[in-house]
Write an enzyme that holds these catalytic residues in place. Structure first.
Site, PDB file in Angstrom:
ATOM      1  N   ASP A 113     -52.303 -45.420  52.202  1.00 51.09           N
ATOM      2  CA  ASP A 113     -51.859 -45.987  50.910  1.00 51.09           C
ATOM      3  C   ASP A 113     -52.771 -47.057  50.368  1.00 51.09           C
ATOM      4  OD1 ASP A 113     -50.460 -47.112  48.861  1.00 51.09           O
ATOM      5  OD2 ASP A 113     -48.377 -46.932  49.744  1.00 51.09           O
ATOM      6  N   ASP A 167     -41.531 -48.797  51.008  1.00 54.67           N
ATOM      7  CA  ASP A 167     -42.726 -47.750  50.481  1.00 54.67           C
ATOM      8  C   ASP A 167     -43.161 -46.886  51.543  1.00 54.67           C
ATOM      9  OD1 ASP A 167     -43.974 -49.949  51.548  1.00 54.67           O
ATOM     10  OD2 ASP A 167     -45.497 -50.197  50.179  1.00 54.67           O
TER      11      ASP A 167
END
Length: 245
Positions: free
Chosen positions: A122, A102
């Site tokens: 994030d 990710d």
């Protein structure tokens, strides 16, 4: 139509991508059977031509998703892994494949969004803060527990804290839920701000900040630097990778 999948620790995010089409969705899978989640989330989706996925969860959840796609669509998703170099981004890890898929997809997305150096925050189950030089070199980053993990750790590790859902705006809380809510949120904000300060100092003037993840809306109002929220940043990176496959 391509189906792009970001399988996180708590949430399943996806995008249906085709020419002039971009449609996203999300579902919570933590604590639930993956088959049940997928039936509700994807049961009525048209069969995609290709499925590309990043996954950071344990193999049983990932394998359940792979099996569901094979059973319902006769398709085997392509599971991506970080590379030494891809689409102009170079990985600083000695073992490139150990970088989270990710994070790698987010780096690739940001490199396509700006030619400047950038920091990527994030805010999910874990919070990552990563540094990307203007020339595409991933300089490294940091990771620490996200908001819900911080609050859950207090419940598990203490005897007198039994509630964490309170008002988080004041440093002068007058109830246990309020002081926990405030302390954990401000701790997250402080950690992210400190890491951003150091990364931006090293990356230099003109560094841009991108924020993504489920708790991004909680963090953004408290950052004292300009930052852009891109909720589907990882999926945007997956779309770039899919273009090369």
């Amino acid at each position: 139509m391509r189906l792009l999948v970001d399988l996180g620790n708590s949430r399943l995010k996806w995008a249906q991508s085709a020419a002039n089409t971009w449609s996203t969705g999300a579902a919570v899978h933590a604590g639930q059977r993956m088959e049940t989640v997928l039936a509700g989330a994807w049961g009525k989706l048209p069969r995609p031509e290709k499925i590309l996925m990043s996954s950071v969860i344990a193999s049983d959840g990932r394998d359940a998703l792979l099996a569901w796609c094979q059973r319902h669509w006769s398709l085997a998703p392509v599971v991506i892994h970080a590379q030494a170099e891809q689409l102009g981004v170079r990985n600083c890890y000695a073992q490139p494949e150990t970088l989270g898929a990710d994070r790698w997809a987010a780096l690739i997305a940001v490199h396509s969004l700006t030619k400047a150096s950038a920091c990527i925050v994030d805010c999910g189950t874990a919070v990552t803060v990563d540094a990307l030089a203007a020339n595409g070199e991933f300089r490294g980053g940091a990771i620490f527990p996200g908001l819900q993990l911080l609050r859950a750790s207090l419940l598990r590790g203490t005897g007198g804290i039994h509630a964490t859902e309170g008002e988080s705006d004041s440093a002068f809380g007058c109830s246990t839920p309020d002081v926990v809510a405030a302390g954990t949120l401000q701790g997250l904000i402080g950690a992210a701000a400190r890491l951003l300060e150091e990364q931006m100092r090293v990356l230099g003037a003109g560094t841009q900040v991108f924020v993504t993840g489920g708790d991004a809306p909680l963090l953004l109002p408290h950052l004292k630097i300009p930052a852009k929220e891109v909720p589907d940043l990882v999926l945007r990176g997956l779309a770039r990778i899919a273009d090369t496959l």
